[in-house]
Structure formats: structure tokens, C-alpha cells
Design an enzyme around this catalytic site. Structure first.
Site, PDB file in Angstrom:
ATOM      1  N   SER A   1      10.820  12.990   1.880  1.00 54.22           N
ATOM      2  CA  SER A   1      10.958  13.286   0.455  1.00 54.22           C
ATOM      3  C   SER A   1       9.971  12.509  -0.392  1.00 54.22           C
ATOM      4  O   SER A   1       9.939  12.670  -1.605  1.00 54.22           O
ATOM      5  CB  SER A   1      12.388  12.956  -0.006  1.00 54.22           C
ATOM      6  OG  SER A   1      12.656  11.578   0.184  1.00 54.22           O
TER       7      SER A   1
ATOM      8  N   LYS B   1       7.099   1.749   3.620  1.00 59.07           N
ATOM      9  CA  LYS B   1       6.931   2.775   4.651  1.00 59.07           C
ATOM     10  C   LYS B   1       5.582   2.714   5.372  1.00 59.07           C
ATOM     11  O   LYS B   1       5.456   3.183   6.507  1.00 59.07           O
ATOM     12  CB  LYS B   1       7.112   4.159   4.039  1.00 59.07           C
ATOM     13  CG  LYS B   1       8.529   4.471   3.590  1.00 59.07           C
ATOM     14  CD  LYS B   1       9.425   4.806   4.764  1.00 59.07           C
ATOM     15  CE  LYS B   1      10.744   5.407   4.327  1.00 59.07           C
ATOM     16  NZ  LYS B   1      11.576   5.805   5.480  1.00 59.07           N
TER      17      LYS B   1
ATOM     18  N   LYS C   1       0.851  -1.194   0.000  1.00 65.08           N
ATOM     19  CA  LYS C   1       0.000   0.000   0.000  1.00 65.08           C
ATOM     20  C   LYS C   1       0.885   1.243   0.000  1.00 65.08           C
ATOM     21  O   LYS C   1       1.909   1.284   0.681  1.00 65.08           O
ATOM     22  CB  LYS C   1      -0.924   0.002   1.215  1.00 65.08           C
ATOM     23  CG  LYS C   1      -2.028  -1.039   1.137  1.00 65.08           C
ATOM     24  CD  LYS C   1      -2.982  -0.925   2.315  1.00 65.08           C
ATOM     25  CE  LYS C   1      -4.106  -1.959   2.209  1.00 65.08           C
ATOM     26  NZ  LYS C   1      -5.040  -1.874   3.351  1.00 65.08           N
TER      27      LYS C   1
ATOM     28  N   ASN D   1       8.096   8.614   0.068  1.00 57.09           N
ATOM     29  CA  ASN D   1       7.367   7.404   0.424  1.00 57.09           C
ATOM     30  C   ASN D   1       6.820   7.429   1.846  1.00 57.09           C
ATOM     31  O   ASN D   1       5.698   6.992   2.093  1.00 57.09           O
ATOM     32  CB  ASN D   1       8.262   6.175   0.223  1.00 57.09           C
ATOM     33  CG  ASN D   1       8.433   5.817  -1.241  1.00 57.09           C
ATOM     34  OD1 ASN D   1       7.607   6.185  -2.079  1.00 57.09           O
ATOM     35  ND2 ASN D   1       9.499   5.108  -1.560  1.00 57.09           N
TER      36      ASN D   1
END
Length: 339
Positions: free
Chosen positions: A93, A68, A63, A95
Site C-alpha cells: 500500500s 522498509k 531513505k 512504503n
């Protein structure tokens, strides 16, 4: 490659690290309703080229497109209702930003996302898609942290750190549990390294399960602070980074560094050309589009540095953490065309 570090499973639980196998198993139960159990893929063609059996844990199918969501959902669903009521804030930055936005959406709370102005458009779009409130910052980590602190003070939101946090590390470690449940005979795992949340979780879980397992980090040459830190015996930060692997530009934190120092056996540094070649191989032979940060594990497995090491000779079944697939297609095709 340097000498092996770490003391195995008992050490992973007894040296005061931020997380351990127990917190990682708790995370696995907590996040189960909110994450995918991603597939482990293999390719006989890639095995023939590398000379070893490789098992790709494909978090590109996760997902929000990357691992992450594991740490983000564990952090957010571990909050009590009072803590969660004012929302969460993070800086990232890409994910992690999308993962926090999605996990907050699933919890029904606001997410304030501090994003540097050079973040890839595809990752910014993911944050918008999941309803995150975007606040822009300059590209430096100092700017990102400063803006996140200001937002936290203004809103009362809880900070969900991208890597330097027990619940984040524990959540990321669940990827290791899944990989070893499916392929228990793996003797080496290659993991991308940046801030160290993923590799810390992987190392703590894997070495608790199998103290003799080898954990190798893969790092881009243009952001090799972890390799320099390992060599120096202390955290080294760089004045700037320059790599196609935009997800691997953060520096180690005070919670992740002890795990990297003690439990990561070696760090393999590869250049951007090798990363692009690995992206191409993933696309052609695995039929999977991965981002540069996700391809670096394969790049490390293909490297001369690895093949000339004792680790290569002592490994037979190697797990590769494919950390994400959020790649800008324009950048992908341009990179592949140049190669």
C-alpha cells in the site's frame, strides 16, 4: 494487556523462527551502503507527559521515508545476479512499494510494484520517483497477491514479500541493533504491528541481545487482528479494516506469527484519535512530521491501557520505533484541525 509471552534470547534463536540474530547481523553488513543510520531523538517535554524516558528511533528520516528500505534492500542485494536479472515484484500500500523500487534502482534491476487503488498519493508518487513499474490492484489483500503472482509468472521476477520473508524480517531487525547500540539501557521497545515483519525483526534481535527486554506492539483499533490473534492463539484475519494508519492494515503471516506469539510481550490497541494526537505531539515537541503508522508507538505509550499495566511500572527507558514519515500533508492538516 495480556500476560508476557516469549522466552528471551536463547529462545529467539532456537525455536525455528524464520530469522535470528545472525541473519540480522548479516543484513546489517549487507545493507550498510544503502540505508541511513537514523537518529534517536528525545524530548524532555514528552518524557514529563508520559512519566518515562522515551527514545525515538526516527525511521521517518530513512531513505524512502520509512524503515522498509532495510528489508527491501536486504532482500534485493541478497539475490545472485541470475536471480536479480529479471527484476523483482511486490505488493504494497505504499512504503514497502517505494522501498523496493528504490532498492531495485540501486541494484540496477526492474521493479514491478502492485499497488491497491486506495494507496495514499504521496506513497504512489514515491514509487514513481524511484522508477517502479506500477500495476494497480483492488484493495483486498487477495487481489494484491493475485496480481503480484500474475506479474511474477509473466516476467519471471522474484517476489519480495512485504513482511513474510526471512530477508525482509532480517533487514527490518537492523533497526533494533542500531537503537540498542546507541541506547543499550533501554528496557522496553514499542513497535507498530501490521504484517509483523518489523516487530519480528526487532524482537528477534533485541531479545537475543537482552533476553529480559520487553517488546510491546502498538496496533490501531480498526485493524486489531494481531491483538485478536494473540488472544486466540492463532492467526485471525478481519473482513475489513478501518484506520487512519494506512500502513498497518496487513495481517500476520505464517513466518511472523510464531515470533509475535512467542516474543511479543503485549499488544496495545489505540484508536485513531489517539494516533492523531500523537502525530500532533511529534510535530510540536519533536519537530518531526510522522505518518499515522509512525506515531502509533507514542500513542501507545500515552495510553491508559499502558499506564495501568505492569509493563509501565516495570519500564524506565522506552524505545519507540517511529516507522515512517510519508504522510500526505493535506490529510495531516485536516486530521490535526479536527482534533
Amino acid at each position: 494487556m495480556g500476560s508476557r509471552g516469549g522466552s528471551g534470547g536463547d529462545g529467539a534463536e532456537s525455536h525455528g523462527y524464520a530469522a535470528d540474530i545472525h541473519s540480522i547481523r548479516e543484513a546489517q553488513a549487507r545493507i550498510a551502503p544503502y540505508v541511513h543510520k537514523t537518529p534517536v531523538l528525545s524530548s524532555t517535554s514528552i518524557d514529563a507527559i508520559v512519566g518515562k524516558q522515551l527514545f525515538f528511533k526516527c525511521e521517518c528520516f530513512q531513505k524512502a521515508g520509512a524503515f522498509k528500505i532495510r528489508g527491501a534492500s536486504n532482500s534485493i542485494f541478497a539475490l545472485d545476479d541470475d536471480e536479480a536479472s529479471k527484476g523483482v515484484v511486490t505488493h504494497s500500500s505504499g512504503n514497502h512499494a517505494a522501498a523496493v523500487a528504490l532498492a531495485a534502482k540501486l541494484r540496477g534491476i526492474p521493479a514491478y510494484i502492485v499497488i491497491p487503488r486506495n494507496a495514499p498519493a504521496c506513497k504512489v508518487d514515491n514509487v514513481k520517483r524511484y522508477g517502479g513499474h506500477i500495476i494497480w490492484s483492488d484493495v483486498s489483500i487477495e487481489s494484491r497477491e493475485s496480481v503480484a503472482k500474475r506479474v511474477q509468472e509473466e516476467t519471471g521476477a522474484i517476489l519480495v514479500h512485504p513482511f513474510n520473508n526471512k530477508n525482509t524480517i532480517s533487514g527490518q531487525g537492523t533497526v533494533s541493533l542500531e537503537l540498542l547500540e546507541e541506547v543499550p539501557e533501554i528496557d522496553t521497545i514499542i513497535v507498530p504491528i501490521s504484517g509483523g515483519g518489523l516487530i519480528s525483526g526487532v524482537a528477534l534481535a533485541a531479545k537475543a541481545i537482552n533476553p529480559s527486554i520487553r517488546i510491546l506492539a502498538a496496533e490501531p483499533k480498526g485493524a486489531d487482528d494481531s491483538a485478536q490473534s494473540k488472544a486466540a492463539g492463532k492467526i485471525i484475519t478481519l473482513p475489513s479494516t478501518n484506520t487512519i494508519a494506512d500502513g498497518l492494515r496487513a495481517f500476520l503471516g505464517d513466518l511472523t506469527w510464531p515470533v509475535v506469539r512467542d516474543l511479543v510481550d503485549d499488544i496495545i490497541v489505540v484508536d485513531d484519535n489517539a494516533i492523531v494526537d500523537a502525530m500532533k505531539m511529534c510535530y510540536e515537541m519533536l519537530k518531526v512530521a510522522v505518518e499515522p503508522s509512525g506515531a502509533i508507538g507514542l500513542a501507545a505509550a500515552l495510553s491508559d491501557e499502558f499506564k495501568q499495566s505492569s509493563a509501565w511500572h516495570e519500564s524506565s527507558k522506552i524505545g519507540i520505533i517511529v516507522s515512517g514519515g510519508n504522510v500526505d500533508l493535506g490529510v495531516l492538516w485536516e486530521s490535526l484541525y479536527k482534533r
